[in-house]
Design a protein around this motif. Structure first.
Motif, short mmCIF file in Angstrom:
data_model
loop_
_atom_site.label_atom_id
_atom_site.label_comp_id
_atom_site.label_asym_id
_atom_site.label_seq_id
_atom_site.Cartn_x
_atom_site.Cartn_y
_atom_site.Cartn_z
N PHE A 46 -3.81 -0.52 1.65
CA PHE A 46 -4.43 0.64 2.29
C PHE A 46 -3.51 1.19 3.38
O PHE A 46 -2.75 0.45 3.99
N ASP A 47 -3.63 2.51 3.64
CA ASP A 47 -2.90 3.13 4.75
C ASP A 47 -3.42 2.61 6.08
O ASP A 47 -2.66 2.37 7.00
N SER A 97 -11.54 1.14 -8.27
CA SER A 97 -11.00 1.56 -6.98
C SER A 97 -11.67 0.78 -5.85
O SER A 97 -12.75 0.21 -6.02
N GLU A 99 -12.49 1.13 -1.56
CA GLU A 99 -12.49 2.00 -0.39
C GLU A 99 -13.10 1.26 0.79
O GLU A 99 -13.98 0.43 0.62
N THR A 101 -15.36 1.44 3.90
CA THR A 101 -16.45 2.28 4.38
C THR A 101 -17.24 1.52 5.44
O THR A 101 -17.01 0.35 5.67
N ILE A 130 -5.93 1.79 -6.94
CA ILE A 130 -6.57 3.01 -6.45
C ILE A 130 -7.39 2.64 -5.21
O ILE A 130 -8.39 1.95 -5.31
N THR A 131 -6.92 3.10 -4.04
CA THR A 131 -7.59 2.75 -2.79
C THR A 131 -7.82 3.98 -1.93
O THR A 131 -7.08 4.96 -2.03
N GLN A 132 -8.84 3.91 -1.10
CA GLN A 132 -9.12 4.94 -0.11
C GLN A 132 -9.25 4.25 1.23
O GLN A 132 -10.09 3.36 1.40
N SER A 133 -8.45 4.67 2.17
CA SER A 133 -8.41 4.02 3.48
C SER A 133 -9.61 4.36 4.33
O SER A 133 -10.39 5.26 4.02
N SER A 134 -9.71 3.65 5.42
CA SER A 134 -10.78 3.84 6.38
C SER A 134 -10.69 5.24 7.00
O SER A 134 -9.61 5.72 7.31
N VAL A 135 -11.83 5.88 7.16
CA VAL A 135 -11.90 7.18 7.81
C VAL A 135 -12.24 6.94 9.27
O VAL A 135 -13.22 6.28 9.59
#
Length: 171
Positions: A46-47, A97, A99, A101, A130-135
């Motif tokens: 993750f970023d 994926s 993520e 959250t 496939i990853t989505q970093s923390s917002v």
């Protein structure tokens, strides 16, 4: 005197036994474990993983299916690398994926897995690509405040033919 020393040792041993039993009970009730329990271990990059710590939940559809075992920084790519442990019997397609959250506005963070539709399954030691970093809530709030400030500064009162438009009538 010998009798008193024996009683003190027995009392100390009993206290240590009760403390150990309480520790085992607390770990069991927390839903966390000290081992992987024979399940699958996966890696994800993750970023940013703001606020996520080892021991955090891994969930699919809101149901806990594992936990975060380890987090580290890849010195070449500067990405955060998470090692995830899943319960036995959980199989994920290769195009799944991950993520990061949060449980709510003030809640803790967790890793949400979203199963894909591929026929092939990830194997133990595999990588979720496939990853989505923390917002960051703070960053979003800062951008919102900045945009509202910019909007008010540039177009606070709209002009018509060089004059300011009249204020709307109160309702």
């Amino acid at each position: 005197m010998q009798q008193r020393n024996w009683a003190e040792v027995a009392t100390g041993a009993l206290i240590l036994l009760v403390a150990a039993a309480f520790l085992v009970f607390a770990i069991g009730q927390s839903g966390r474990s000290l081992s992987t329990n024979g399940g699958m271990t996966l890696t994800a990059r993750f970023d940013r993983i703001d606020g996520l710590a080892p021991g955090a939940d891994v969930r699919i559809g809101g149901v806990k299916v594992g936990s975060v075992l380890e987090q580290r920084l890849d010195p070449r790519t500067y990405l955060a690398v998470l090692r995830l442990s899943l319960q036995p019997g959980i199989e994920l397609p290769t195009d799944s994926s991950a993520e990061i959250t949060s449980e709510g506005l003030l809640g803790g963070k967790y890793v949400a897995l979203v199963p894909g539709g591929a026929a092939d399954m990830l194997r133990d030691g595999g990588t979720i690509t496939i990853t989505q970093s923390s917002v960051s809530l703070e960053a979003l709030l800062g951008r919102f405040i900045f945009s509202v400030t910019q909007m008010n500064a540039s177009g606070g009162g709209q002009e018509q033919d060089g004059e300011k438009a009249p204020a709307p009538a109160p309702r």
